[in-house]
Design an enzyme around this catalytic site. Structure first.
Site, PDB file in Angstrom:
ATOM      1  N   HIS A   5      -9.558   2.543   0.332  1.00 36.87           N
ATOM      2  CA  HIS A   5      -9.516   1.446   1.291  1.00 36.87           C
ATOM      3  C   HIS A   5     -10.591   1.562   2.382  1.00 36.87           C
ATOM      4  CE1 HIS A   5      -7.654  -1.819   3.554  1.00 36.87           C
ATOM      5  NE2 HIS A   5      -6.746  -1.954   2.604  1.00 36.87           N
TER       6      HIS A   5
ATOM      7  N   GLU B  91     -11.349  -3.411  -2.964  1.00 36.56           N
ATOM      8  CA  GLU B  91     -10.427  -2.415  -3.514  1.00 36.56           C
ATOM      9  C   GLU B  91     -10.208  -2.682  -4.999  1.00 36.56           C
ATOM     10  OE1 GLU B  91      -6.977  -2.969  -0.709  1.00 36.56           O
ATOM     11  OE2 GLU B  91      -8.574  -4.121   0.214  1.00 36.56           O
TER      12      GLU B  91
ATOM     13  N   HIS C 115       0.801  -1.228   0.000  1.00 34.40           N
ATOM     14  CA  HIS C 115       0.000   0.000   0.000  1.00 34.40           C
ATOM     15  C   HIS C 115       0.839   1.286   0.000  1.00 34.40           C
ATOM     16  CE1 HIS C 115      -3.484  -2.415   0.188  1.00 34.40           C
ATOM     17  NE2 HIS C 115      -3.670  -2.480   1.487  1.00 34.40           N
TER      18      HIS C 115
ATOM     19  N   ASP D  72      -8.520 -12.640   1.142  1.00 29.02           N
ATOM     20  CA  ASP D  72      -7.602 -11.512   0.988  1.00 29.02           C
ATOM     21  C   ASP D  72      -6.895 -11.718  -0.343  1.00 29.02           C
ATOM     22  OD1 ASP D  72      -6.030  -9.319   1.314  1.00 29.02           O
ATOM     23  OD2 ASP D  72      -5.078  -9.961   3.187  1.00 29.02           O
TER      24      ASP D  72
END
Ligand code: BGC
Length: 385
Positions: free
Chosen positions: A215, A350, A141, A286
């Site tokens: 996010h 996202e 990120h 994830d």
């Protein structure tokens, strides 16, 4: 004669009451339109005394979004349930201290590169670049101080379609290891049609890589319980398989017969405890789903929460979407209104280019050249069912 008089009186009363109803309706619309607004106030200070501003946007239907100049963080988003009761559907903190102390990227703009880059290394035009590593040996990120922790310059937008914010940030050459000065702009637009759009653009003066995203952690129950009973649909037949460090192996894995098949809406919790190896690596969901279809702006996912009736659709220009089921939330964070964010109290969707694209030549390219403009658009549509 009397009969005619009676009829006349009835007609008069009906006309007047209709007129009255019309006036009330008109007044309601006017009131709502009057409420369409952007309000700016102080949200707190950084340790170096920089003041952080918060903007409150309200659309014609009463949907209200708050965002701050720090990280472009969406601190609150209030949408109605099927009875018209508004609740805050995103996780976050009441004040600046929370965001400065510990945040798993709540509501923030992510850049320059959303998600992971293996070993924080990539090659561009024969040169190797080493980025900051902040997730074990990997880059996550945008690094140690990504776009989620910088102060954005914010201006307001207001037109007949709604209200919004333009967030600008110039990332200097070498920041977190990235090449090129990058001029980034993110537009948040809250439409009167109950859409919330994220429009990203960027320009560079040296070849670089860019992958911007948002996010927000959603919970359509107003964070009253975990998100496992939300029904999720993802328009994807494949995911990018990962290794145990959550780095793509390069393989496109078919979702058929796996916990990753969300082509028909299913509860987030349905297969979350599966002992599928990919699920073990992610500690739940994830992963990056490869969105089906070749339309430039396409349906990516939808979420429905049956109790409240809240429904959200996501459309995007991006080729992928990371679905993260809040696996690292563990009750150690006390968020807004003193709510403890227990395990899986929020989910993120996202939109993005695939993780580690700079090291995978068969993934859609995330390179931005001099003279080009990076464009990305994602729209969230809110309604109830
Ligand atoms: C990532 C997770 C990470 C989380 C940080 C998500 O985008 O996919 O692996 O832990 O962000 O809160």
């Amino acid at each position: 004669m009397t009969m005619i008089r009676v009829l006349y009186t009835i007609l008069l009363i009906t006309t007047l009451s209709c007129k009255n109803e019309k006036n009330v309706a008109l007044k309601n619309i006017e009131d709502k339109q009057k409420e369409v607004s952007v309000i700016e106030e102080s949200f707190g200070y950084l340790p170096d005394s920089t003041e952080i501003k918060q903007f409150t946007l309200t659309n014609e239907q009463g949907i209200e979004m708050k965002a701050i100049t720090y990280g472009g963080i969406i601190t609150s988003l209030k949408t109605p349930d099927r009875t018209g009761k508004f609740d805050d559907v995103v996780l976050g903190y009441d004040n600046m201290e929370g965001y400065l102390k510990k945040t798993p990227y709540f509501g923030a703009i992510i850049g320059r590169y959303g998600n992971r880059i293996a070993n924080g290394k990539f090659e561009l035009e024969g040169k190797t670049y080493q980025l900051a590593t902040n997730n074990g040996k990997n880059h996550l990120h945008g690094g140690i101080k990504g776009f989620d922790k910088v102060v954005w310059d914010v201006t307001e937008i207001k037109d007949e379609n709604g209200v919004g914010l333009k967030l600008n940030y110039v990332s200097p050459d070498g920041e977190e290891g990235y090449p090129g000065n990058l001029i980034a702009q993110v537009e948040y637009f809250l439409g009167n049609d109950n859409t919330l759009s994220f429009n990203y653009t960027a320009k560079t003066d040296r070849p670089t890589i860019v992958n911007l995203t948002q996010h927000s952690y959603f919970n359509f129950t107003g964070a009253q319980r975990d998100v496992l009973s939300h029904l999720l649909k993802i328009n994807a037949s494949n995911i990018t398989a990962i290794d145990n460090g959550l780095i793509p192996t390069g393989e496109f894995l078919s979702v058929t017969g796996t916990p990753f098949d969300f082509r028909n809406a299913k509860e987030i919790g349905q297969d979350i405890e599966s002992d599928d190896e990919q699920m073990k690596f992610g500690l739940g969901f994830d992963h990056n789903w490869i969105i089906d279809g070749d339309k430039a702006f396409k349906f990516a996912a939808s979420v429905y929460e049956p109790k409240s009736g809240r429904y959200m659709e996501i459309l995007t220009t991006e080729p992928g979407i990371q679905f993260y089921s809040g696996n690292f939330l563990d009750g150690s964070i006390i968020g807004k209104n003193n709510i403890v964010y227990n395990h899986r109290y929020g989910f993120c969707l996202e939109t993005q280019h695939f993780p580690d694209s700079p090291n995978k030549s068969h993934f859609p390219s995330s390179t931005l050249d001099v003279g080009e403009t990076y464009h990305s658009k994602t729209t969230l549509k809110f309604s109830t069912k």
